[in-house]
Write a protein that holds these residues in place. Structure first.
Motif, PDB file in Angstrom:
ATOM      1  N   PHE A  15     -17.229  16.612  14.454  1.00 32.78           N
ATOM      2  CA  PHE A  15     -16.866  16.641  15.868  1.00 32.78           C
ATOM      3  C   PHE A  15     -17.012  15.248  16.492  1.00 32.78           C
ATOM      4  CE2 PHE A  15     -18.390  17.079  20.308  1.00 32.78           C
ATOM      5  CZ  PHE A  15     -17.205  17.511  20.876  1.00 32.78           C
ATOM      6  N   ALA A  16     -18.137  14.584  16.211  1.00 29.58           N
ATOM      7  CA  ALA A  16     -18.361  13.249  16.780  1.00 29.58           C
ATOM      8  C   ALA A  16     -17.304  12.261  16.284  1.00 29.58           C
ATOM      9  CB  ALA A  16     -19.763  12.762  16.415  1.00 29.58           C
ATOM     10  N   PHE A  17     -16.990  12.319  15.004  1.00 24.90           N
ATOM     11  CA  PHE A  17     -16.019  11.393  14.427  1.00 24.90           C
ATOM     12  C   PHE A  17     -14.611  11.636  14.972  1.00 24.90           C
ATOM     13  CE2 PHE A  17     -12.798  10.861  11.017  1.00 24.90           C
ATOM     14  CZ  PHE A  17     -12.780   9.473  10.989  1.00 24.90           C
ATOM     15  N   LEU A  18     -14.153  12.894  14.934  1.00 25.15           N
ATOM     16  CA  LEU A  18     -12.786  13.192  15.360  1.00 25.15           C
ATOM     17  C   LEU A  18     -12.613  12.979  16.858  1.00 25.15           C
ATOM     18  CD1 LEU A  18     -12.240  16.340  13.126  1.00 25.15           C
ATOM     19  CD2 LEU A  18     -11.016  14.164  12.929  1.00 25.15           C
ATOM     20  N   HIS A  91      -7.586  19.514  19.115  1.00 26.70           N
ATOM     21  CA  HIS A  91      -8.704  20.167  19.790  1.00 26.70           C
ATOM     22  C   HIS A  91      -9.876  20.293  18.823  1.00 26.70           C
ATOM     23  CE1 HIS A  91      -6.007  21.342  23.090  1.00 26.70           C
ATOM     24  NE2 HIS A  91      -5.148  21.695  22.164  1.00 26.70           N
ATOM     25  N   PHE A  92     -11.082  19.959  19.295  1.00 32.01           N
ATOM     26  CA  PHE A  92     -12.272  20.017  18.457  1.00 32.01           C
ATOM     27  C   PHE A  92     -13.369  20.792  19.187  1.00 32.01           C
ATOM     28  CE2 PHE A  92     -10.123  15.878  18.103  1.00 32.01           C
ATOM     29  CZ  PHE A  92      -9.497  16.096  16.885  1.00 32.01           C
ATOM     30  N   GLU A  93     -14.017  21.711  18.455  1.00 33.32           N
ATOM     31  CA  GLU A  93     -15.024  22.591  19.064  1.00 33.32           C
ATOM     32  C   GLU A  93     -14.439  23.242  20.318  1.00 33.32           C
ATOM     33  OE1 GLU A  93     -17.922  23.381  17.705  1.00 33.32           O
ATOM     34  OE2 GLU A  93     -17.571  22.053  15.999  1.00 33.32           O
ATOM     35  N   VAL A 121     -13.841  27.309  18.096  1.00 38.62           N
ATOM     36  CA  VAL A 121     -12.998  26.939  16.955  1.00 38.62           C
ATOM     37  C   VAL A 121     -13.304  25.501  16.557  1.00 38.62           C
ATOM     38  CG1 VAL A 121     -10.637  26.759  16.091  1.00 38.62           C
ATOM     39  CG2 VAL A 121     -11.216  28.506  17.807  1.00 38.62           C
ATOM     40  N   ASP A 122     -13.553  25.261  15.278  1.00 35.98           N
ATOM     41  CA  ASP A 122     -13.894  23.915  14.818  1.00 35.98           C
ATOM     42  C   ASP A 122     -12.803  22.907  15.151  1.00 35.98           C
ATOM     43  OD1 ASP A 122     -16.199  24.970  13.779  1.00 35.98           O
ATOM     44  OD2 ASP A 122     -15.476  25.028  11.714  1.00 35.98           O
ATOM     45  N   GLN A 123     -11.557  23.253  14.836  1.00 38.46           N
ATOM     46  CA  GLN A 123     -10.475  22.285  15.007  1.00 38.46           C
ATOM     47  C   GLN A 123      -9.139  23.021  15.127  1.00 38.46           C
ATOM     48  OE1 GLN A 123     -10.576  18.981  12.226  1.00 38.46           O
ATOM     49  NE2 GLN A 123      -8.336  18.860  12.146  1.00 38.46           N
ATOM     50  N   ILE A 124      -8.264  22.507  15.975  1.00 39.81           N
ATOM     51  CA  ILE A 124      -6.903  23.025  16.072  1.00 39.81           C
ATOM     52  C   ILE A 124      -5.938  21.856  15.930  1.00 39.81           C
ATOM     53  CG2 ILE A 124      -5.224  24.301  17.447  1.00 39.81           C
ATOM     54  CD1 ILE A 124      -7.505  25.605  18.946  1.00 39.81           C
ATOM     55  N   ASP A 125      -5.104  21.926  14.893  1.00 40.38           N
ATOM     56  CA  ASP A 125      -4.038  20.946  14.707  1.00 40.38           C
ATOM     57  C   ASP A 125      -2.761  21.506  15.317  1.00 40.38           C
ATOM     58  OD1 ASP A 125      -5.982  19.634  13.332  1.00 40.38           O
ATOM     59  OD2 ASP A 125      -4.967  19.649  11.391  1.00 40.38           O
ATOM     60  N   LEU A 132      -2.396  25.131  14.005  1.00 36.59           N
ATOM     61  CA  LEU A 132      -3.178  25.520  12.840  1.00 36.59           C
ATOM     62  C   LEU A 132      -4.649  25.507  13.219  1.00 36.59           C
ATOM     63  CD1 LEU A 132      -3.351  26.142   9.772  1.00 36.59           C
ATOM     64  CD2 LEU A 132      -3.522  23.667   9.403  1.00 36.59           C
ATOM     65  N   VAL A 133      -5.277  26.671  13.147  1.00 40.93           N
ATOM     66  CA  VAL A 133      -6.699  26.828  13.457  1.00 40.93           C
ATOM     67  C   VAL A 133      -7.494  26.595  12.179  1.00 40.93           C
ATOM     68  CG1 VAL A 133      -8.454  28.503  14.117  1.00 40.93           C
ATOM     69  CG2 VAL A 133      -6.278  28.427  15.359  1.00 40.93           C
ATOM     70  N   ILE A 134      -8.421  25.645  12.213  1.00 40.53           N
ATOM     71  CA  ILE A 134      -9.182  25.266  11.019  1.00 40.53           C
ATOM     72  C   ILE A 134     -10.657  25.566  11.228  1.00 40.53           C
ATOM     73  CG2 ILE A 134      -9.873  23.361   9.517  1.00 40.53           C
ATOM     74  CD1 ILE A 134      -7.231  21.988  10.251  1.00 40.53           C
ATOM     75  N   ASP A 135     -11.255  26.241  10.256  1.00 38.26           N
ATOM     76  CA  ASP A 135     -12.688  26.495  10.271  1.00 38.26           C
ATOM     77  C   ASP A 135     -13.299  25.849   9.038  1.00 38.26           C
ATOM     78  OD1 ASP A 135     -14.842  28.156  11.738  1.00 38.26           O
ATOM     79  OD2 ASP A 135     -15.185  28.598   9.631  1.00 38.26           O
ATOM     80  N   TYR A 136     -14.198  24.889   9.238  1.00 36.94           N
ATOM     81  CA  TYR A 136     -14.828  24.171   8.132  1.00 36.94           C
ATOM     82  C   TYR A 136     -15.967  24.993   7.539  1.00 36.94           C
ATOM     83  CZ  TYR A 136     -12.353  19.883   9.440  1.00 36.94           C
ATOM     84  OH  TYR A 136     -11.387  18.948   9.710  1.00 36.94           O
TER      85      TYR A 136
END
Length: 261
Positions: A15-18, A91-93, A121-125, A132-136
């Motif tokens: 989250f901090a990096f992105l 989108h992040f967190e 949600v961790d990330q949305i591309d 695309l909803v991404i869960d790490y």
């Protein structure tokens, strides 16, 4: 360190990096040397604080674990830098629910009333046509997460990915697909189901017809599960792994015989 705490650390670093890369207009990643420097800088800040926030174990073991985490992050970064796609991380967190970035996901029930879901949600591309909803996951268990994306599991033993994609689609007004990103082997497991089709329709009349015809619908399957739960039936499905992190696992009558001692 516990798998849960390790997962939280990874999420905070990513989250901090992105977020920083987004603020500096560095997304999508381009393979610039500065990107690795930023990643390691953000990772070190999170890891330096981890020792006082989590049970990380003895210092020599934590030192080794830190190096392992940094190696995994470096491999992830290279994979992301080499990825070619029309999707851009945006989108992040991303949180939905009361007083969050987006409203709760509201599911009308065929029997009357509504269910409300909230989450993060961790990330949305995002691309021009869909998201695309991404869960790490700090895991390499492809079988487990592949099962959780199967149609027959959604709304029965699998809720996270389909709820996230339904919430994102409703809020962002684009069809959404879900994916688990397994960090240990850098594998993206994508759902074959997009929102916008019958399986994800909210319409009560249409869902009623689908149920009568024996056609699958995610929200109908959620309602079936909900009805079972409020009727007092909490039995899990053996072997699917949904009880892995339950704090009551050792005393649960539904646990597999002989699994714990």
């Amino acid at each position: 360190i516990s798998p849960l705490d390790e997962g939280v650390i990874f999420h905070r670093i990513l989250f901090a990096f992105l977020s920083r890369c987004q603020n500096e207009s560095r997304l999508p990643l381009k393979g610039a040397p500065k990107e690795e420097k930023i990643l390691f800088n953000e990772a070190d800040q999170v890891l330096d604080k981890a020792g006082s926030k989590y049970l990380v174990g003895r210092q020599p073991l934590w030192t080794v674990k830190r190096k392992t985490i940094l190696r995994m992050l470096q491999r992830w970064l290279v994979a992301e830098q080499e990825r070619t796609s029309e999707f851009v991380p945006e989108h992040f967190e991303w949180a939905f629910g009361p007083d969050r970035s987006a409203p709760p996901l509201t599911v009308p029930l065929l029997a009357g009333g509504q269910l409300y879901f909230q989450g993060r949600v961790d990330q949305i591309d995002v691309s021009l046509k869909q998201c695309l909803v991404i869960d790490y996951k700090v895991s390499a268990d492809r079988n487990k997460y592949s099962r959780l994306l199967k149609e027959e599991a959604l709304g029965r033993t699998s809720f996270q990915a389909p709820v996230y994609q339904a919430a994102a689609a409703a809020a962002l007004k684009k069809p959404a697909q879900a994916a688990y990103y397994l960090l240990r082997d850098l594998k993206r497991l994508k759902s074959s189901l997009l929102t916008g089709n019958d399986f994800f329709t909210f319409d009560v009349a249409e869902r009623q017809q689908m149920r009568q015809a024996g056609r699958a619908n995610f929200f109908n399957q959620v309602e079936e599960t909900w009805t079972r739960l409020i009727g007092g039936d909490f039995s899990p499905s053996p072997g699917t792994g949904e009880c892995d992190y339950c704090p009551f696992r050792l005393v649960c009558r539904g646990a597999l015989a002989g699994e714990e001692s």
